[in-house]
Scaffold this motif. Structure first.
Motif, mmCIF file in Angstrom:
data_model
loop_
_atom_site.group_PDB
_atom_site.id
_atom_site.type_symbol
_atom_site.label_atom_id
_atom_site.label_comp_id
_atom_site.label_asym_id
_atom_site.label_seq_id
_atom_site.Cartn_x
_atom_site.Cartn_y
_atom_site.Cartn_z
ATOM 1 N N PRO A 135 0.820 -1.207 0.000
ATOM 2 C CA PRO A 135 0.000 0.000 0.000
ATOM 3 C C PRO A 135 0.860 1.265 0.000
ATOM 4 O O PRO A 135 2.028 1.222 0.393
ATOM 5 C CB PRO A 135 -0.772 -0.106 1.318
ATOM 6 C CG PRO A 135 0.207 -0.790 2.240
ATOM 7 C CD PRO A 135 0.941 -1.776 1.366
ATOM 8 N N ILE A 136 0.266 2.378 -0.398
ATOM 9 C CA ILE A 136 0.905 3.679 -0.225
ATOM 10 C C ILE A 136 0.590 4.154 1.191
ATOM 11 O O ILE A 136 -0.576 4.179 1.603
ATOM 12 C CB ILE A 136 0.401 4.700 -1.259
ATOM 13 C CG1 ILE A 136 0.629 4.154 -2.672
ATOM 14 C CG2 ILE A 136 1.109 6.033 -1.071
ATOM 15 C CD1 ILE A 136 2.068 3.856 -3.014
ATOM 16 N N VAL A 137 1.632 4.501 1.928
ATOM 17 C CA VAL A 137 1.483 4.937 3.322
ATOM 18 C C VAL A 137 1.663 6.453 3.326
ATOM 19 O O VAL A 137 2.772 6.967 3.218
ATOM 20 C CB VAL A 137 2.505 4.247 4.233
ATOM 21 C CG1 VAL A 137 2.194 4.557 5.699
ATOM 22 C CG2 VAL A 137 2.507 2.741 4.005
ATOM 23 N N MET A 138 0.555 7.159 3.438
ATOM 24 C CA MET A 138 0.533 8.604 3.253
ATOM 25 C C MET A 138 0.649 9.349 4.592
ATOM 26 O O MET A 138 0.225 8.851 5.631
ATOM 27 C CB MET A 138 -0.749 9.014 2.529
ATOM 28 C CG MET A 138 -0.950 8.308 1.191
ATOM 29 S SD MET A 138 -2.627 8.503 0.537
ATOM 30 C CE MET A 138 -2.665 10.269 0.238
ATOM 31 N N GLU A 139 1.216 10.532 4.506
ATOM 32 C CA GLU A 139 1.368 11.370 5.698
ATOM 33 C C GLU A 139 0.816 12.762 5.408
ATOM 34 O O GLU A 139 1.070 13.336 4.346
ATOM 35 C CB GLU A 139 2.837 11.482 6.088
ATOM 36 C CG GLU A 139 3.068 12.339 7.328
ATOM 37 C CD GLU A 139 4.537 12.633 7.594
ATOM 38 O OE1 GLU A 139 4.814 13.553 8.382
ATOM 39 O OE2 GLU A 139 5.405 11.948 7.022
ATOM 40 N N GLY A 140 0.054 13.282 6.353
ATOM 41 C CA GLY A 140 -0.425 14.649 6.247
ATOM 42 C C GLY A 140 0.602 15.632 6.764
ATOM 43 O O GLY A 140 1.723 15.274 7.123
ATOM 44 N N ALA A 141 0.190 16.912 6.802
ATOM 45 C CA ALA A 141 1.092 17.968 7.263
ATOM 46 C C ALA A 141 0.370 18.861 8.255
ATOM 47 O O ALA A 141 -0.762 19.291 8.009
ATOM 48 C CB ALA A 141 1.588 18.789 6.080
ATOM 49 N N GLY A 142 1.009 19.128 9.396
ATOM 50 C CA GLY A 142 0.423 20.026 10.384
ATOM 51 C C GLY A 142 -0.933 19.537 10.860
ATOM 52 O O GLY A 142 -1.158 18.346 11.071
ATOM 53 N N SER A 143 -1.868 20.469 11.000
ATOM 54 C CA SER A 143 -3.232 20.153 11.425
ATOM 55 C C SER A 143 -4.143 20.029 10.210
ATOM 56 O O SER A 143 -3.972 20.749 9.222
ATOM 57 C CB SER A 143 -3.758 21.260 12.336
ATOM 58 O OG SER A 143 -5.169 21.193 12.463
ATOM 59 N N ILE A 144 -5.128 19.144 10.290
ATOM 60 C CA ILE A 144 -6.069 18.980 9.180
ATOM 61 C C ILE A 144 -7.263 19.913 9.288
ATOM 62 O O ILE A 144 -8.159 19.872 8.455
ATOM 63 C CB ILE A 144 -6.570 17.521 9.070
ATOM 64 C CG1 ILE A 144 -7.285 17.088 10.364
ATOM 65 C CG2 ILE A 144 -5.430 16.592 8.722
ATOM 66 C CD1 ILE A 144 -7.974 15.737 10.233
ATOM 67 N N SER A 145 -7.290 20.772 10.313
ATOM 68 C CA SER A 145 -8.478 21.626 10.512
ATOM 69 C C SER A 145 -8.147 23.110 10.424
ATOM 70 O O SER A 145 -8.750 23.925 11.114
ATOM 71 C CB SER A 145 -9.130 21.315 11.861
ATOM 72 O OG SER A 145 -8.208 21.456 12.915
ATOM 73 N N GLU A 146 -7.169 23.465 9.576
ATOM 74 C CA GLU A 146 -6.851 24.876 9.355
ATOM 75 C C GLU A 146 -7.823 25.416 8.308
ATOM 76 O O GLU A 146 -7.595 25.314 7.101
ATOM 77 C CB GLU A 146 -5.400 25.028 8.881
ATOM 78 C CG GLU A 146 -4.364 24.407 9.807
ATOM 79 C CD GLU A 146 -4.289 25.111 11.154
ATOM 80 O OE1 GLU A 146 -4.858 26.217 11.295
ATOM 81 O OE2 GLU A 146 -3.656 24.560 12.076
ATOM 82 N N LEU A 147 -8.920 25.998 8.775
ATOM 83 C CA LEU A 147 -10.013 26.382 7.880
ATOM 84 C C LEU A 147 -9.592 27.408 6.835
ATOM 85 O O LEU A 147 -10.065 27.384 5.694
ATOM 86 C CB LEU A 147 -11.179 26.935 8.699
ATOM 87 C CG LEU A 147 -11.822 25.969 9.702
ATOM 88 C CD1 LEU A 147 -13.000 26.640 10.380
ATOM 89 C CD2 LEU A 147 -12.252 24.682 9.027
ATOM 90 N N ASN A 148 -8.688 28.313 7.193
ATOM 91 C CA ASN A 148 -8.291 29.362 6.256
ATOM 92 C C ASN A 148 -7.431 28.833 5.114
ATOM 93 O O ASN A 148 -7.280 29.488 4.083
ATOM 94 C CB ASN A 148 -7.523 30.468 6.994
ATOM 95 C CG ASN A 148 -6.295 29.944 7.713
ATOM 96 O OD1 ASN A 148 -6.332 28.875 8.319
ATOM 97 N ND2 ASN A 148 -5.211 30.681 7.656
ATOM 98 N N LEU A 149 -6.877 27.628 5.267
ATOM 99 C CA LEU A 149 -6.012 27.065 4.233
ATOM 100 C C LEU A 149 -6.660 25.910 3.484
ATOM 101 O O LEU A 149 -6.109 25.416 2.497
ATOM 102 C CB LEU A 149 -4.700 26.574 4.860
ATOM 103 C CG LEU A 149 -3.826 27.626 5.562
ATOM 104 C CD1 LEU A 149 -2.605 26.957 6.196
ATOM 105 C CD2 LEU A 149 -3.398 28.717 4.599
ATOM 106 N N LYS A 150 -7.831 25.483 3.938
ATOM 107 C CA LYS A 150 -8.391 24.225 3.434
ATOM 108 C C LYS A 150 -8.660 24.249 1.933
ATOM 109 O O LYS A 150 -8.430 23.259 1.233
ATOM 110 C CB LYS A 150 -9.671 23.886 4.200
ATOM 111 C CG LYS A 150 -10.201 22.503 3.878
ATOM 112 C CD LYS A 150 -11.377 22.135 4.763
ATOM 113 C CE LYS A 150 -10.941 21.844 6.182
ATOM 114 N NZ LYS A 150 -12.056 21.274 6.984
ATOM 115 N N LYS A 151 -9.107 25.385 1.397
ATOM 116 C CA LYS A 151 -9.413 25.450 -0.031
ATOM 117 C C LYS A 151 -8.160 25.278 -0.883
ATOM 118 O O LYS A 151 -8.255 24.917 -2.050
ATOM 119 C CB LYS A 151 -10.101 26.778 -0.366
ATOM 120 C CG LYS A 151 -11.531 26.880 0.138
ATOM 121 C CD LYS A 151 -12.172 28.189 -0.299
ATOM 122 C CE LYS A 151 -13.610 28.290 0.198
ATOM 123 N NZ LYS A 151 -14.234 29.576 -0.207
#
Length: 492
Positions: A135-151
């Motif tokens: 499988p591809i083992v993916m990693e996010g960055a920082g927080s996933i709930s930064e509303l101002n950056l989500k778009k």
């Protein structure tokens, strides 16, 4: 071992930065490898001064190179198609598919459009990787709930949805406040984002996890997804850290009875993992310092790499550390420089193209007889070399944007592939090199500490040591997480 059937991707995201996403991703890369799969790591966008050269001579985040090592495969730019390397507080160099495409301000990069074109590049890299590994083992960055950056997000839930990844939310209980951070994170997700979240991992727990059973149940009720495990805080497994955030909390002073080595803590310090191997030598007390006393107390002073050599050098002059480093050299202590630190030790740094600064040129510390010209073209490559007159084969890598010429008849520190010289060797107590990873080689460490101790240590196979750490990490995760639940989510 026979390769198993194809799995859907799994992704590890966080309530904030530095919650342990990179380490847990590396651990799952090793778990899947152990279980007969052919995993590969993926992080769409990484912001870090810790980078690495791929076998093709391109640049990615060091964390993805570590995760690839845990997976037992060569690293590749498809594992980290976008890398941001901050040059100062306002701008960063943008690396796309392993090559620099120039500098951008934070406003230009993060607030211009929805980055559709960049997301296309990211998805293409993912698809190429997914065609070769599973499988591809993916990693996010920082927080996933930064509303101002989500778009404009190309890294977190936008990527999770695009890949169809079974996603796990990680939080750091050692920081405190995990009920609010977990509940708040889940509450701020859109329904299609929340549907991706298959479980929660509580990381860095101190003490008896059984005492947190009530808390675990409360979190599950609040968030509507299971807590698949509680990972204990550990100090006996050595996995490279992604960011230099924790360096200021590490040892910061000399210790009697050991060879005291001070790494100068630069504001834009890069590739701090150059010193991980040195830190594990029983003869050595390695510490990071930004004080005159810290340098004065050391036997050996190391100037590390920098993403902005000129500005870090000017800062050293402003806070008195430049004079302290020169004095240490004059007193016969060992002073060495790696990459940007090597450039600083010379007579002059010229920047005609204003790659780093509008200063044009600045005087160096005048410790080594070298002059550097900064260039827009970056050198990135893995290297095999010999150190001084020793015959042992060593490995390292180059990532730099300067060309340094040695004045006079001074010898090189290393010969790359047995032919091309690197660095400048003034004496056994004074040299500089462009080679990151040079201090991963036992012969170099032994030579560095030889003037200060007669104690000999057995040569360590550092690659084998790192492999053993990945196995220990995998065992820890298997013991404390519901790995079967993860398999249930990712089996197609």
């Amino acid at each position: 071992m026979k390769i198993q059937s194809k799995l859907r991707p799994v992704m590890f995201v966080g309530t904030s930065s530095d919650v342990g996403k990179s380490v847990i991703t590396a651990g799952f890369c090793r778990i899947f490898k152990q279980d007969g799969y052919h995993p590969a790591p993926f992080k769409a966008q990484n912001m870090s001064l810790n980078s690495y050269a791929t076998p093709q001579g391109l640049e990615i985040g060091r964390a993805q190179a570590v995760q690839a090592e845990a997976a037992g495969i060569p690293c590749h730019t498809d594992m980290n198609p976008v890398l941001l390397k901050p040059t100062n507080d306002q701008t960063a160099q943008v690396i796309l598919n392993g090559k620099s495409i120039g500098n951008q301000s934070a406003k230009e990069y993060f607030l211009s459009g929805d980055r559709t074109a960049l997301f296309v590049e990211v998805r293409q890299a993912y698809e190429r990787l997914a065609s070769r590994y599973s499988p591809i083992v993916m990693e996010g960055a920082g927080s996933i709930s930064e509303l101002n950056l989500k778009k404009r997000d190309i890294t977190n839930m936008r990527m999770a949805i695009a890949a169809g990844a079974a996603t796990y939310l990680i939080t750091d209980i050692d920081r405190g406040g995990i009920f609010a951070s977990l509940y708040g994170t889940m509450a701020l997700l859109e329904p299609e984002e929340k549907a991706c979240i298959k479980g929660i991992i509580i990381n860095k727990f101190r003490g008896d996890a059984a005492l947190f059973q009530d808390g675990k149940e409360m979190i599950e009720e609040l968030c509507g997804v299971p807590v698949i495990g509680i990972v204990p805080y550990f100090k006996d497994i050595f996995i490279e850290e992604e960011d230099a955030v924790s360096l200021r909390q590490k040892r910061n002073q000399a210790v009697a009875g050991q060879v005291n080595i001070a790494v100068v803590l630069l504001s834009r310090m890069s590739n701090f993992t150059d010193f991980d191997r040195l830190d594990k030598d029983s003869r050595v007390n390695l510490y990071y310092t930004h004080t005159v006393k810290g340098i004065a107390d050391a036997d050996i002073v190391i100037l590390p790499g920098s993403k902005n050599t000129i500005e870090d050098l000017q800062e050293l002059r402003n806070n008195g550390l430049a004079d302290a480093i020169i004095l240490a050299h004059q007193q016969g202590k060992t002073v060495i420089g790696i990459c940007g630190g090597y450039q600083m030790m010379g007579r002059m740094i010229k920047d005609p193209g204003q790659v780093e600064s509008d200063a044009g040129e600045v005087a160096g510390l005048n410790i080594l007889p070298v002059e550097t010209v900064l260039l827009s073209e970056k050198m990135t490559r893995q290297c095999v070399f010999t150190y001084r007159d020793f015959t042992e084969e060593c490995i390292g890598y180059e990532i730099h944007m300067g060309e340094t010429k040695v004045c006079g008849e001074n010898k090189a520190v290393a010969f790359l592939d047995g032919q091309h010289p690197d660095g400048c060797f003034l004496s056994e107590k004074c040299w500089g090199s462009y080679l990151h990873g040079i201090l991963d080689n036992q012969v170099v460490i032994n030579d560095l500490v030889a003037p200060y101790t007669d104690i000999q240590v057995e040569s360590v196979d550092y690659l084998q040591f790192r492999s053993e750490q990945y196995d220990k990490l995998a065992a820890l995760l298997r013991e404390n997480l519901d790995i079967e639940q993860v398999y249930q989510q990712i089996k197609e």
